[in-house]
Design an enzyme around this catalytic site. Structure first.
Site, short mmCIF file in Angstrom:
data_model
loop_
_atom_site.label_atom_id
_atom_site.label_comp_id
_atom_site.label_asym_id
_atom_site.label_seq_id
_atom_site.Cartn_x
_atom_site.Cartn_y
_atom_site.Cartn_z
N HIS A 97 -27.26 28.45 -8.98
CA HIS A 97 -28.39 29.37 -8.83
C HIS A 97 -28.82 29.33 -7.38
O HIS A 97 -28.93 28.25 -6.79
CB HIS A 97 -29.53 28.92 -9.75
N ARG A 109 -37.78 36.99 -6.53
CA ARG A 109 -37.14 38.07 -5.77
C ARG A 109 -37.28 39.41 -6.50
O ARG A 109 -37.49 40.44 -5.87
CB ARG A 109 -35.67 37.74 -5.53
#
Lengths: 605, 259
Positions: free
Chosen positions: A237, A257
């Site tokens: 990740h 994000r």
């Protein structure tokens, strides 16, 4: 040996995360005798760590969304290594599964007109993730847990399965486990067994995974005769915490994000614009202005590069750090403070706010987070039939992270929670079908049971031997250094040699104390699975001489179209168990039918 | 850097004692990190529960210097410097070993909660407004660390009350269901008669220890008490029930688990 506790069931489900709970609910709904067996307390499984959301093309935010677009995004995200049929079923069925959660009590965030709200995530063309702030996994597991409890499913908590038992025909007919609180053994006879044991991430040093993610399901499936595929495909990740060291690896949701957060290097530059691969160029913004317009209206600009699939972002962060443009503690900056109001951040990302405030003393509404890649998820896993989740072993089913194929070489964020409920249900149906078709109760082979119990107790019988924690520590250092995010031939070959040594040494681990709640012994019984799956990952990393999704080879930096047509399949053809040989062979991917292929061809025109 | 001195309770149902461990201090560490280092070096059989190590799963509850805390969210540098840190298991639950307690009381209480019972799903799915779901969402943040149960004086020092008291964790569960926009069960009598809501005298200890900062007393227990009282004593509500058909199911009906 004294009498061993024994239970007979129609279906036992191993693992009580999203997939296991969903499978158990399905089988119980058929009126069968169902047991759920899990290593931790009920409700603590790794699913609670999922933050951002569950992907489902419901079209609540963008009406243009539908299963075909979700299917396309999933396949492209997986670099086309996915089993097309799994990706299709997943995209088609996840909206119904999400709605079903709501009927069972889940409370998702809402749109203005009262529908389930959906958020943007990497690799998904439209805002598609149903969510509850940044604690969607908790909502999913609690909903399923409460449903399972209301159905009176028998739950065996803090009970670790060490081996599956098989009959003379090679079909699975039960399992051998021990209760962690007492250390006493328990055996299960079962007509069908569903594996839903999750992932393998605890074998890496920096990981978002808990102690439970030791690959038990992958290992016991292979030891029972199942095959594993694409074990080299491990997802790092892009955004784990990097500081303080003690929390390094803890997940920072992609939702940061999705909700407007951007990645910057030490020069303050949004570096992701430099790392857009050809495959994604047409749909990715070229400038910060264009990217910023997209957040409010997806038709006013193209996607920000921060929302490329995870493998792309993780590699880019790695490159920036290597080039000397990292943050003080070896990550990069994830900045949402300068882009959203403090109120918005606390409302949309409450647990991230809390996590950074408490653990790092960082107020994310005022300053940037430091983040870097962390081992997160394995795309590879037990090879299954897409429609039934059946493995190569009769009676054995696998769903969720332990199963391979669905995500190809790289999983999109949000596709995990949906995977759990879509294939958990399918595994439950197929396991129930088989159980209903079987007239006789399975009978365990006592010689097998005794062998497996002796195996598990062996660490107590050695007066002197190695500390299991030392071995685990060496394994984590090795996998981090040699089979991490960027790999090469020499390092993975060296890793395989060292893994062989560690396997030898694991046979000489000694533990003291009693059997009741003894973490040292518990770890000693996890080591065989950890070493087995790590070997599988390293073998795959050696043989897949290309870079694709979760397999990045610096000596083969490009995707090889020929290797894009094969799965690497691992088995134990001669002798089964921890010390038996594992073979690896490339086998052709299932062929996608023309009507689905057309989805991709239309696009390339 | 200096050392961390930790007194950890070791033992089982038959009794135990404090053991002292001294480990070098490291930057940014939490109590759980120190416990893990003790396990990996001096005491591999030191029992503790943990999973996520990020305050999300609620497994590592213990009493740190006498106060219920999540070990994974308690930074060493927030505790008084230079003083010994005491770590004990949750006191309200029977000991299994060391820091691990038998929390099955909570799982038994969970089985008594009548299931969520919505009307059939309309075409196109349920519609609910954000403001309505937010009330329940606050309670669904609960990570089931059971520290509110541990600290609740109704059961902390009164084992005998456990038979008729479900505790703060389940009061928020009942409140959540009561406030759920779609639920059709009426659990008010059940909460009052069987689950011991009246025994809570709102000292707010539960709210103070909640790692998710759920306002257990103000937002769940007090409104629940008000609803229960209203149902019993409000003459207008009583008359209303006589005249209008009740839309919610009674406690007896609700206590029967749906298929």
């Amino acid at each position: 040996m004294s009498e061993i506790e024994h239970h007979d069931y129609d279906v036992i489900v191993i693992g009580a995360g999203g997939a296991g709970l969903r499978a158990a609910i399905e089988a119980k709904g058929r009126g069968l005798r169902v047991a759920l067996v899990c290593k931790s307390l009920l409700g603590k499984a790794h699913t609670v760590m999922a933050e951002g959301g569950v992907a489902a093309a419901m079209g609540n935010v963008y009406a243009e969304d539908n299963w075909k677009v979700h299917f396309r995004d999933t396949m492209r995200g997986g670099k086309m290594l996915n089993h097309w049929r799994m990706a299709q079923l997943h995209a088609q069925e996840s909206p119904d599964r999400v709605q079903e959660l709501e009927a069972w009590g889940a409370l998702f965030d809402r749109t203005k007109d009262g529908k389930i709200l959906q958020r943007d995530f990497g690799g998904h063309r439209y805002a598609r993730l149903a969510h509850v702030g940044d604690r969607t996994g908790l909502e999913l597991i609690r909903t399923l847990q409460q449903r399972a409890v209301s159905m009176d499913i028998d739950v065996f908590m803090e009970c670790k399965v060490v081996r599956l038992t098989t009959d003379d025909d090679g079909a699975v007919n039960g399992a051998v486990a021990y209760w962690r609180p007492t250390g006493e053994f328990v055996t299960f006879g079962a007509k069908s067994v569903v594996l839903a044991t999750g992932g393998v991430g605890k074998s890496w040093k920096f990981t978002s995974n808990s102690w439970e993610s030791t690959g038990d399901g992958h290992a016991i499936a292979m030891w029972a005769g199942a095959s594993l595929i694409d074990m080299e495909c491990v997802q790092f990740h892009p955004t784990g915490m990097v500081w303080p060291l003690s929390v390094r690896g803890i997940l920072v949701t992609e939702g940061v994000r999705g909700d407007g957060g951007v990645l910057r290097n030490s020069d303050g530059k949004r570096f992701m614009f430099e790392y857009v691969a050809d495959m994604f160029r047409a749909e990715t913004a070229e400038s910060e202005d264009e990217a910023d317009r997209w957040y409010d209206d997806h038709t006013a600009g193209r996607r920000p590069p921060e929302l490329l699939p995870r493998d792309e972002v993780a590699r880019s962060i790695n490159s920036e750090v290597k080039a000397g443009r990292g943050s003080p503690h070896g990550g990069v900056f994830l900045d949402i403070a300068s882009r959203r109001t403090a109120d918005d951040i606390r409302k949309r990302l409450p647990s991230m706010y809390h996590q950074f405030m408490e653990l790092a003393g960082v107020d994310i509404t005022r300053e940037a987070m430091e983040v870097g890649p962390t081992c997160h998820y394995i795309m590879g896993g037990v090879q299954v039939d897409p429609d039934t989740a059946a493995t190569a072993v009769p009676g054995l089913y696998a769903a969720g992270e332990v199963a391979g194929g669905m995500h190809g070489s790289n999983r999109l964020g949000g596709n995990s929670l949906s995977d759990l409920i879509v294939f958990g249900r399918r595994a439950g149906i197929a396991a129930a079908d088989r159980a209903e078709s079987m007239a006789r109760e399975p009978k365990l082979n006592q010689a097998q049971v005794t062998e497996y119990i002796d195996e598990a107790l062996a660490p107590f019988t050695r007066d002197s031997g190695e500390n299991p924690y030392d071995l685990q520590h060496e394994l984590q250092e090795l996998m981090q250094a040699n089979v991490g995010i960027i790999r090469n031939e020499a390092e993975v070959v060296e890793a395989l040699e060292k893994l062989d040594e560690l396997k030898q040494r694991a046979a000489n681990v000694a533990v003291g104390g009693g059997r009741a709640y003894n973490p040292g012994w518990n770890l000693a019984t996890d080591l065989p699975s950890m070493l087995t799956v790590s070997t599988c990952t390293a073998q795959g990393a050696r043989d897949r001489r290309e870079s694709r999704g979760g397999q990045t080879r610096e000596d083969f930096p490009k995707a090889d179209p020929e290797l894009g047509k094969v799965n690497f399949v691992q088995r134990q053809p001669s002798g089964r168990g921890f010390s038996s040989e594992i073979t690896i062979t490339p086998e052709p991917l299932p062929v996608m039918p023309d009507e689905l292929m057309a989805i991709f061809e239309e696009e390339s025109k | 850097m200096s050392d961390v001195v930790m007194h950890v309770w070791r033992g089982d149902a038959d009794g135990g004692q404090f053991e002292e461990y001294t480990v070098p201090k490291q930057d940014g560490e939490v109590v759980l990190d120190v416990i893990h280092r003790i396990q990996a070096t001096e005491a591999p059989d030191l029992a503790c529960r943990w999973n996520c190590k990020a305050g999300k799963c609620g497994s590592c509850s213990a009493e740190i210097n006498g106060k219920p805390r999540l070990m994974c969210m308690t930074r060493i540098d927030t505790l008084p410097e230079g003083e010994t840190i005491t770590v004990t298991p949750m006191r309200a639950f029977p000991i299994i070993r060391d820091l691990v307690t038998d929390v099955s009381f909570n799982y038994e209480q969970a089985r008594k909660v009548p299931a969520f019972n919505p009307p059939p799903r309309p075409e196109g799915g349920y519609r609910m407004s954000q403001v309505d779901v937010e009330r329940g969402q606050e309670f669904r943040k609960c990570i089931e660390c059971f520290m509110c149960q541990d600290v609740c004086h109704v059961i902390r020092d009164h084992e005998e009350n456990k038979a008729r008291y479900s505790g703060p964790r389940f009061f928020i569960r009942y409140a959540e269901l009561e406030m759920h926009p779609l639920d059709t069960n009426d659990r008010r009598d059940l909460v009052r008669e069987e689950m011991g809501l009246g025994m809570c005298n709102i000292t707010k200890c539960c709210t103070e220890v909640c790692p998710e900062h759920i306002k257990i007393t103000d937002n769940a227990i007090i409104p629940l008490k008000e609803r229960v009282v209203d149902a019993d004593y409000d003459p207008i509500a009583w008359l209303g029930r006589k005249i209008l058909r009740r839309t919610k199911r009674t406690a007896e009906q609700a206590a029967v688990q749906p298929d």
